[in-house]
Enzyme design. Structure first.
Site, PDB file in Angstrom:
ATOM      1  N   THR A   7      32.658  43.237  51.727  1.00 27.17           N
ATOM      2  CA  THR A   7      33.638  42.116  51.499  1.00 27.17           C
ATOM      3  C   THR A   7      34.599  42.419  50.295  1.00 27.17           C
ATOM      4  O   THR A   7      35.803  41.821  50.408  1.00 27.17           O
ATOM      5  CB  THR A   7      32.781  40.559  51.192  1.00 27.17           C
ATOM      6  OG1 THR A   7      31.932  40.647  52.407  1.00 27.17           O
ATOM      7  CG2 THR A   7      33.895  39.578  51.177  1.00 27.17           C
ATOM      8  N   ASN A  31      30.714  43.433  65.234  1.00 24.00           N
ATOM      9  CA  ASN A  31      29.218  43.178  64.785  1.00 24.00           C
ATOM     10  C   ASN A  31      28.541  42.246  65.964  1.00 24.00           C
ATOM     11  O   ASN A  31      27.363  42.092  65.447  1.00 24.00           O
ATOM     12  CB  ASN A  31      29.341  42.484  63.286  1.00 24.00           C
ATOM     13  CG  ASN A  31      30.360  41.443  63.302  1.00 24.00           C
ATOM     14  OD1 ASN A  31      31.388  41.264  63.332  1.00 24.00           O
ATOM     15  ND2 ASN A  31      29.852  40.312  62.793  1.00 24.00           N
ATOM     16  N   GLN A  61      30.118  48.235  60.364  1.00 25.87           N
ATOM     17  CA  GLN A  61      29.021  48.218  61.395  1.00 25.87           C
ATOM     18  C   GLN A  61      28.838  49.522  62.159  1.00 25.87           C
ATOM     19  O   GLN A  61      27.858  49.855  62.571  1.00 25.87           O
ATOM     20  CB  GLN A  61      29.145  47.146  62.661  1.00 25.87           C
ATOM     21  CG  GLN A  61      28.867  45.610  61.951  1.00 25.87           C
ATOM     22  CD  GLN A  61      27.379  45.356  61.726  1.00 25.87           C
ATOM     23  OE1 GLN A  61      26.432  46.309  62.060  1.00 25.87           O
ATOM     24  NE2 GLN A  61      27.098  44.532  61.173  1.00 25.87           N
ATOM     25  N   SER A  65      29.407  49.059  53.849  1.00 26.86           N
ATOM     26  CA  SER A  65      28.358  48.470  52.827  1.00 26.86           C
ATOM     27  C   SER A  65      26.875  49.326  53.117  1.00 26.86           C
ATOM     28  O   SER A  65      26.591  49.687  54.314  1.00 26.86           O
ATOM     29  CB  SER A  65      28.064  46.925  53.244  1.00 26.86           C
ATOM     30  OG  SER A  65      29.019  46.093  52.890  1.00 26.86           O
ATOM     31  N   HIS A  75      23.831  48.317  52.901  1.00 25.43           N
ATOM     32  CA  HIS A  75      22.711  47.307  53.483  1.00 25.43           C
ATOM     33  C   HIS A  75      22.798  47.528  55.024  1.00 25.43           C
ATOM     34  O   HIS A  75      21.815  46.933  55.481  1.00 25.43           O
ATOM     35  CB  HIS A  75      22.791  46.235  52.971  1.00 25.43           C
ATOM     36  CG  HIS A  75      23.570  45.209  53.149  1.00 25.43           C
ATOM     37  ND1 HIS A  75      23.261  44.209  54.372  1.00 25.43           N
ATOM     38  CD2 HIS A  75      24.770  44.765  53.232  1.00 25.43           C
ATOM     39  CE1 HIS A  75      24.420  43.387  54.659  1.00 25.43           C
ATOM     40  NE2 HIS A  75      25.176  43.875  53.799  1.00 25.43           N
ATOM     41  N   THR A 110      31.476  48.637  34.948  1.00 26.52           N
ATOM     42  CA  THR A 110      30.108  49.827  34.899  1.00 26.52           C
ATOM     43  C   THR A 110      29.614  50.103  36.164  1.00 26.52           C
ATOM     44  O   THR A 110      29.252  49.262  37.009  1.00 26.52           O
ATOM     45  CB  THR A 110      29.099  49.410  33.977  1.00 26.52           C
ATOM     46  OG1 THR A 110      29.680  48.914  32.697  1.00 26.52           O
ATOM     47  CG2 THR A 110      28.015  50.504  33.886  1.00 26.52           C
ATOM     48  N   CYS A 151      27.417  35.862  58.151  1.00 27.35           N
ATOM     49  CA  CYS A 151      28.411  35.377  57.180  1.00 27.35           C
ATOM     50  C   CYS A 151      29.051  33.961  57.546  1.00 27.35           C
ATOM     51  O   CYS A 151      29.872  33.530  56.941  1.00 27.35           O
ATOM     52  CB  CYS A 151      29.673  36.521  57.128  1.00 27.35           C
ATOM     53  SG  CYS A 151      28.877  37.969  56.069  1.00 27.35           S
TER      54      CYS A 151
END
Length: 390
Positions: free
Chosen positions: A67, A146, A174, A194, A196, A235, A321
């Site tokens: 995102t 997705n 995806q 992403s 995850h 960071t 989402c």
């Protein structure tokens, strides 16, 4: 059966991250031994990702996830043009993060064309070519959908976009760890990912970007600290970057073997669900993700079906989402599927731990739930009465 929403961290990924939470906790920007160790870990992780996916290390910008990457690319490029090019093209079945970004840009005066898709969710190359203009800055394509798993023909799309002197952005979130990403890296100027989605940690992702003639593909998105060549300050999250690199390496290492295994399970599940009277597949194309299927059940209340399934099997009727929305899936309606039927659809997405026994149990659970829903639906009864009269 909802691994497209997220995945659990693999044991190896967790083990790779643990030292950087407690012992090797240094700030990679610090100029002392603790910082140097963290910086070395990030550099090693970056090399792992680059070598695994066969891309240059300098083309990687770390983010908090896809995102953020979408916002970085769309907004960054839009505001960098200083009004010279104010037109973008996005597919109507794009992820909500892309659509929301485009809505924001429209409020700022940018012109967005929402490109329709066909009944399989694929872009028409003829319509794309017609939509391209001299002021088209960017075309945004969802590579792997997705909700249905359909894969767009990026090579042909890229040829059209680049012939128009426009840029191509691919939301390939995806696709990572499920199919080859060669089309993405060969034909896209930008792409987002992403961790995850590929058995890595949440809260970390990256943007792929090809540098322009000035050696800098994107303007600075988050300012402060000058990290990542000034393109994304802050960071760097050493443990999550290390974990993501490990997850990507493991996924690619077993990609061919896992693709065969999970494709067979997906086909078995899909074939079983289509044995349910009147069931309709929304994802029957040949070029799709190996783990994803989407099926509609006429004469079924979709929300009640999900509620009935919720305690027994994890499925969805769209992207996680948009879970707060009660509207039908925009992905399915963009394919011409009526709203009522779209509401009565479920997406199943299989994962590493999915077994044939779980697939069998899922078939039994969903079949029973659909039958119970229809038993209370007067329209279902009337349908058969009309058939008998005919």
């Amino acid at each position: 059966m909802d691994y497209n929403a997220t995945t659990p961290c693999r044991k190896e990924v967790v083990e790779a991250m643990l030292p950087y939470f407690e012992h090797d906790f240094g700030n990679p920007s610090s100029d002392h031994a603790h910082g140097w160790m963290a910086k070395d870990a990030i550099e090693e992780a970056t090399t792992t990702i680059a070598n695994t996916l066969h891309i240059p290390e300098n083309d990687i910008i770390y983010t908090s996830g896809a995102t953020e990457g979408i916002n970085m690319v769309l907004k960054g490029l839009a505001f960098e043009t200083n009004g010279k090019k104010r037109h973008m093209i996005v597919t109507s079945n794009a992820h909500k993060a892309v659509l929301d970004c485009c809505g924001y840009l429209e409020e700022k005066g940018f012109d967005i064309t929402y490109l329709p898709v066909d009944s399989q969710g694929l872009v028409s190359l003829t319509e794309l070519e017609a939509a391209l203009r001299s002021d088209t800055l960017l075309v945004s394509i969802l590579y792997a959908n997705n909700e249905t798993g359909m894969l767009q023909p990026l090579s042909k799309i890229g040829e059209l976009v680049h012939a128009n002197n426009s840029l191509l952005f691919s939301d390939a979130t995806q696709a990572l760890g499920k199919v080859s990403l060669t089309p993405v890296f060969e034909h896209s100027d930008f792409a987002c990912f992403s961790a995850h989605k590929v058995y890595g940690p949440k809260g970390i992702g990256w943007v792929y970007c090809k540098p322009n003639e000035n050696g800098k593909a994107l303007p600075g998105f988050i300012h402060g600290g000058g990290q990542q060549k000034g393109q994304r300050g802050g960071t760097l999250n050493t443990p999550l970057i290390v974990g993501m690199a490990k997850a990507i390496f493991l996924a690619q290492e077993n990609l061919e073997k896992e693709t065969k295994r999970i494709s067979a399970l997906r086909d078995f599940l899909e074939e079983g669900l289509l044995q349910i009277d009147q069931a309709i597949s929304n994802s029957t194309g040949t070029h799709r993700l190996p783990n994803t299927l989407n099926v509609s059940f006429p004469f079924v209340d979709g929300s009640k079906l999900l509620t009935a399934l919720g305690l027994k099997v994890a499925v969805s009727n769209g992207s996680a989402c948009k879970a707060t929305s009660v509207a039908p899936s925009h992905v399915l309606t963009s394919m011409g599927i009526p709203s009522g039927l779209a509401m009565a659809s479920i997406r199943c997405s299989l994962g590493l731990s999915t077994t044939s026994e779980e697939v069998k149990q899922t078939l039994d659970i969903i079949t029973t739930a659909v039958e119970r829903q229809r038993a209370d639906n007067i329209l279902w009864e009337q349908r058969y009465s009309k058939t008998e009269q005919t």
